[in-house]
Design a protein around this motif. Structure first.
Motif, PDB file in Angstrom:
ATOM      1  N   TYR A  41       0.839  -1.196   0.000  1.00  0.00           N
ATOM      2  CA  TYR A  41       0.000   0.000   0.000  1.00  0.00           C
ATOM      3  C   TYR A  41       0.877   1.251   0.000  1.00  0.00           C
ATOM      4  O   TYR A  41       2.020   1.229   0.481  1.00  0.00           O
ATOM      5  CB  TYR A  41      -0.914   0.010   1.229  1.00  0.00           C
ATOM      6  CG  TYR A  41      -2.123  -0.893   1.111  1.00  0.00           C
ATOM      7  CD1 TYR A  41      -3.409  -0.361   1.140  1.00  0.00           C
ATOM      8  CD2 TYR A  41      -1.979  -2.258   0.949  1.00  0.00           C
ATOM      9  CE1 TYR A  41      -4.532  -1.177   1.039  1.00  0.00           C
ATOM     10  CE2 TYR A  41      -3.090  -3.092   0.840  1.00  0.00           C
ATOM     11  CZ  TYR A  41      -4.360  -2.545   0.886  1.00  0.00           C
ATOM     12  OH  TYR A  41      -5.455  -3.361   0.774  1.00  0.00           O
ATOM     13  N   ASP A  88      -6.252   5.427  -3.582  1.00  0.00           N
ATOM     14  CA  ASP A  88      -5.507   6.456  -2.849  1.00  0.00           C
ATOM     15  C   ASP A  88      -5.180   7.655  -3.727  1.00  0.00           C
ATOM     16  O   ASP A  88      -5.241   8.804  -3.271  1.00  0.00           O
ATOM     17  CB  ASP A  88      -4.212   5.861  -2.281  1.00  0.00           C
ATOM     18  CG  ASP A  88      -4.458   4.992  -1.059  1.00  0.00           C
ATOM     19  OD1 ASP A  88      -5.558   5.068  -0.481  1.00  0.00           O
ATOM     20  OD2 ASP A  88      -3.555   4.218  -0.685  1.00  0.00           O
ATOM     21  N   TRP A  91      -8.315   9.589  -4.068  1.00  0.00           N
ATOM     22  CA  TRP A  91      -8.654  10.249  -2.808  1.00  0.00           C
ATOM     23  C   TRP A  91      -7.814  11.498  -2.583  1.00  0.00           C
ATOM     24  O   TRP A  91      -8.306  12.506  -2.062  1.00  0.00           O
ATOM     25  CB  TRP A  91      -8.462   9.269  -1.645  1.00  0.00           C
ATOM     26  CG  TRP A  91      -8.759   9.879  -0.305  1.00  0.00           C
ATOM     27  CD1 TRP A  91      -9.982  10.071   0.259  1.00  0.00           C
ATOM     28  CD2 TRP A  91      -7.805  10.393   0.638  1.00  0.00           C
ATOM     29  NE1 TRP A  91      -9.848  10.670   1.499  1.00  0.00           N
ATOM     30  CE2 TRP A  91      -8.522  10.875   1.753  1.00  0.00           C
ATOM     31  CE3 TRP A  91      -6.412  10.475   0.649  1.00  0.00           C
ATOM     32  CZ2 TRP A  91      -7.891  11.442   2.859  1.00  0.00           C
ATOM     33  CZ3 TRP A  91      -5.782  11.040   1.736  1.00  0.00           C
ATOM     34  CH2 TRP A  91      -6.520  11.513   2.831  1.00  0.00           C
ATOM     35  N   ASP A 290      -4.357  -0.429   6.982  1.00  0.00           N
ATOM     36  CA  ASP A 290      -5.054   0.815   7.337  1.00  0.00           C
ATOM     37  C   ASP A 290      -4.978   1.104   8.828  1.00  0.00           C
ATOM     38  O   ASP A 290      -5.775   1.896   9.343  1.00  0.00           O
ATOM     39  CB  ASP A 290      -6.514   0.776   6.879  1.00  0.00           C
ATOM     40  CG  ASP A 290      -7.329  -0.282   7.599  1.00  0.00           C
ATOM     41  OD1 ASP A 290      -6.727  -1.166   8.240  1.00  0.00           O
ATOM     42  OD2 ASP A 290      -8.581  -0.231   7.524  1.00  0.00           O
ATOM     43  N   THR A 296       0.721   4.827   6.156  1.00  0.00           N
ATOM     44  CA  THR A 296       0.126   4.552   4.852  1.00  0.00           C
ATOM     45  C   THR A 296      -0.995   5.551   4.613  1.00  0.00           C
ATOM     46  O   THR A 296      -1.582   6.084   5.562  1.00  0.00           O
ATOM     47  CB  THR A 296      -0.450   3.127   4.799  1.00  0.00           C
ATOM     48  OG1 THR A 296      -1.399   2.965   5.867  1.00  0.00           O
ATOM     49  CG2 THR A 296       0.646   2.080   4.930  1.00  0.00           C
ATOM     50  N   ILE A 297      -1.301   5.788   3.353  1.00  0.00           N
ATOM     51  CA  ILE A 297      -2.402   6.704   3.063  1.00  0.00           C
ATOM     52  C   ILE A 297      -3.705   6.138   3.623  1.00  0.00           C
ATOM     53  O   ILE A 297      -4.531   6.877   4.170  1.00  0.00           O
ATOM     54  CB  ILE A 297      -2.491   6.973   1.550  1.00  0.00           C
ATOM     55  CG1 ILE A 297      -1.215   7.696   1.085  1.00  0.00           C
ATOM     56  CG2 ILE A 297      -3.725   7.802   1.212  1.00  0.00           C
ATOM     57  CD1 ILE A 297      -1.159   7.971  -0.394  1.00  0.00           C
ATOM     58  N   LYS A 298      -3.865   4.814   3.532  1.00  0.00           N
ATOM     59  CA  LYS A 298      -5.061   4.186   4.106  1.00  0.00           C
ATOM     60  C   LYS A 298      -5.098   4.396   5.625  1.00  0.00           C
ATOM     61  O   LYS A 298      -6.162   4.647   6.198  1.00  0.00           O
ATOM     62  CB  LYS A 298      -5.067   2.688   3.788  1.00  0.00           C
ATOM     63  CG  LYS A 298      -5.419   2.345   2.354  1.00  0.00           C
ATOM     64  CD  LYS A 298      -6.906   2.531   2.088  1.00  0.00           C
ATOM     65  CE  LYS A 298      -7.288   1.973   0.723  1.00  0.00           C
ATOM     66  NZ  LYS A 298      -6.712   2.713  -0.398  1.00  0.00           N
ATOM     67  N   ARG A 301      -5.929   8.040   6.378  1.00  0.00           N
ATOM     68  CA  ARG A 301      -7.351   8.290   6.097  1.00  0.00           C
ATOM     69  C   ARG A 301      -8.209   7.780   7.244  1.00  0.00           C
ATOM     70  O   ARG A 301      -9.143   8.454   7.685  1.00  0.00           O
ATOM     71  CB  ARG A 301      -7.753   7.595   4.795  1.00  0.00           C
ATOM     72  CG  ARG A 301      -7.169   8.208   3.549  1.00  0.00           C
ATOM     73  CD  ARG A 301      -7.421   7.358   2.315  1.00  0.00           C
ATOM     74  NE  ARG A 301      -8.836   7.267   1.976  1.00  0.00           N
ATOM     75  CZ  ARG A 301      -9.300   6.645   0.893  1.00  0.00           C
ATOM     76  NH1 ARG A 301      -8.442   6.058   0.057  1.00  0.00           N
ATOM     77  NH2 ARG A 301     -10.594   6.607   0.648  1.00  0.00           N
TER      78      ARG A 301
END
Length: 566
Positions: A41, A88, A91, A290, A296-298, A301
């Motif tokens: 990711y 991502d 987003w 996540d 991580t971007i997840k 977020r």
């Protein structure tokens, strides 16, 4: 879609692109690409590259940025990662406008380019073992030695390479190597491997291929095939640039991209290595890709970060040629700034302490008018129920208050946010433990917030929730995942021993305003005087779960910490 680059920043890469356009280089075209490998990711370091590549394309008339998956390793790649990466990028506020590619689409062309190298005497099939190749390669201070198979004829090399593709040999039996210079001071030019035998199914091509191109071979040729003008990558690829240029030139590729390197993003107390992030996930040291504790971007977020804050952060740190470390507090500054403007204020009590207002009429409920966001007058107000029994934060009361503590204490008054001034008249304790279980207070009915009769002032205002109306919730507080920066430990030390056992603190029995009962997943709020929080996907109809995105600055906590260390 909102323009993710309302202002055009300036840096040395943009200066190069502008100069190239002015000189008519690449026929004035600007074509960049974001080329992730689908083996994990994306993290915030990738966000910097995304903002840079898509940003430069957007800033130049007719500019294009490709999304390309450099998927040349069948054993580590997965469609899950492809989907997550696309999500991502979208987003973050960017779109590839139909320009999505895969290096695996070029496998036949890459094979043909390799045949060209063999025919030109620029590549050969080597049969050394991996260990022997390491021995022959030399060191940083000693030149390498030619492989005994380097002198194979063009005919023999072509025959072996054709048979490699046909699947006649097991993994590791042969490799195809570039014939450059084993004595080069740049180790990347010491006859690097171009192809390996790997009998593994690829997630897109299946078992069609059993030889796969090396990244340093497939990447520049993919750029050339797509007509990329500016191949922007991080600084660790600077020593690979001569090989990048050699591959493009010697294969007679149709286009000559220009590689430009910039410093990658390094954040304090953050795991920024995809390999280490994968280790955390595989060993279940975190809850998944996540997990809000990893960058991580997840994860960001889920923690409540916004795309706008991440873009602003990336623009602020800029693009440099020299590696540097950015303090995590700077990233937190940008999310605070963004959430301060957009987040509605609510009251939530994380560590409840019961308060009974003895002179408030039993059974009476008032609706107090509360401001949703003082930074945004258009956000309006809301109604918050007030009753005889409330809950406040345990930290807002001290039985024996120290100096400079102006919150509630025996005989002391405070204002309840949006409500009345109350005075503590008594303390109820558990007879066995001596723990304070309840406060007894009185209120002054002439001090209702916002009323014309409100005149008396007190030194502190605290938040609260009505006991009869509050909604129970779990709150997750996140602290740094690491106790020490990875850069400060020896490479042979087990870095997972640096994981902070206090990186996640789960608070149960928390109470929030009744208006949050139907809050959707991802909704962000400022818990007044506490921090910014968002609704976690683990929430259910019977229980809300909130993640703390970032805390507010607590003046008293700073004073108390200074007193303890003095």
């Amino acid at each position: 879609m909102t323009d993710p680059n309302p202002t055009v920043p300036s840096d040395f890469i943009r200066d190069i692109v502008a100069a190239d356009c002015a000189a008519g280089k690449h026929n004035g075209r600007v074509v960049t690409r974001f080329p992730p490998e689908p083996n994990g990711y994306l993290h915030i370091g990738h966000a910097k590259s995304i903002c840079l590549n898509f940003g430069i394309a957007k800033e130049n008339p007719g500019g294009i940025c490709h999304l390309r998956f450099d998927d040349t390793n069948p054993t580590t790649e997965d469609p899950e990662y492809v989907e997550a990466i696309q999500d991502d990028v979208h987003w973050l506020g960017f779109d590839w406008q139909g320009k999505k590619f895969f290096a695996s689409d070029y496998f036949e062309q890459l094979y043909s380019f390799a045949v060209v190298l063999i025919q030109k005497g620029k590549a050969y099939v080597d049969s050394l073992t991996a260990e022997q190749m390491r021995e022959y390669r030399g060191t940083l201070t000693e030149p390498g030695r030619n492989s005994p198979f380097r002198a194979r004829s063009i005919e023999e090399n072509f025959d072996l390479f054709r048979r490699m593709r046909a699947g006649e040999f097991p993994d590791g039996a042969h490799v195809l190597r570039a014939k450059i210079d084993m004595g080069s001071p740049n180790i990347n030019l010491r006859d690097p491997v171009l192809y390996r035998i790997r009998h593994a199914a690829h997630y897109r091509t299946g078992t069609e291929w059993c030889i796969y191109p090396a990244y340093d071979y497939a990447h520049p040729l993919s750029d050339a095939i797509e007509g990329i003008t500016h191949s922007i990558c991080t600084l660790e690829f600077e020593d690979h640039r001569p090989l990048y240029d050699w591959v493009v030139a010697e294969t007679d590729a149709p286009h000559r991209p220009q590689q430009i390197e910039f410093a990658r993003l390094n954040l304090t107390f953050a795991v920024m290595s995809k390999r280490k992030l994968l280790e955390l996930v595989d060993k279940k040291l975190v809850a998944g890709w996540d997990d809000p504790r990893i960058p991580t971007i997840k994860g960001l977020r889920r923690r409540g970060y916004t795309a706008e804050a991440i873009r602003a952060f990336c623009e602020h740190i800029g693009v440099a040629k020299r590696d540097a470390v950015v303090e995590m507090q700077l990233l937190e500054y940008f999310i605070r700034e963004d959430l301060n403007k957009r987040s509605p204020r609510v009251m939530a009590v994380l560590n409840p302490l019961k308060v009974v207002i003895e002179n408030y009429p039993e059974g009476t409920v008032e609706e107090m008018e509360a401001v949703n966001n003082p930074e945004d007058p258009s956000a309006g107000t809301r109604r918050v129920p007030f009753s005889r029994v409330l809950y406040i934060e345990q930290d807002d009361f001290r039985e024996d208050p120290p100096k400079q503590f102006f919150r509630l204490a025996p005989g002391r008054e405070v204002r309840l946010r949006y409500a009345y001034i109350v005075k503590c008249t008594g303390v109820v304790k558990d007879p066995q433990t001596g723990t304070i279980t309840e406060l007894r207070c009185t209120y002054d009915p002439d001090t209702k917030s916002g009323s014309s009769q409100e005149q008396r002032k007190v030194k502190a205002t605290i938040h609260w929730v009505s006991a009869a109306h509050a909604v129970p919730a779990e709150v997750r507080l996140y602290n740094p995942l690491l106790t020490t920066d990875l850069a400060k430990i020896p490479p042979d030390q087990d870095w997972t021993q640096l994981l902070n056992p206090q990186s996640l603190e789960r608070l149960t029995g928390c109470l929030v305003e009744p208006g949050l009962k139907q809050a959707p997943v991802g909704a962000r709020f400022q818990f007044e005087r506490t921090g910014y929080f968002c609704v976690d996907p683990d929430s259910t109809q019977t229980g809300l779960v909130f993640n703390r995105t970032v805390s507010l600055k607590d003046a008293w906590a700073k004073i108390e910490k200074a007193q303890k260390t003095s």
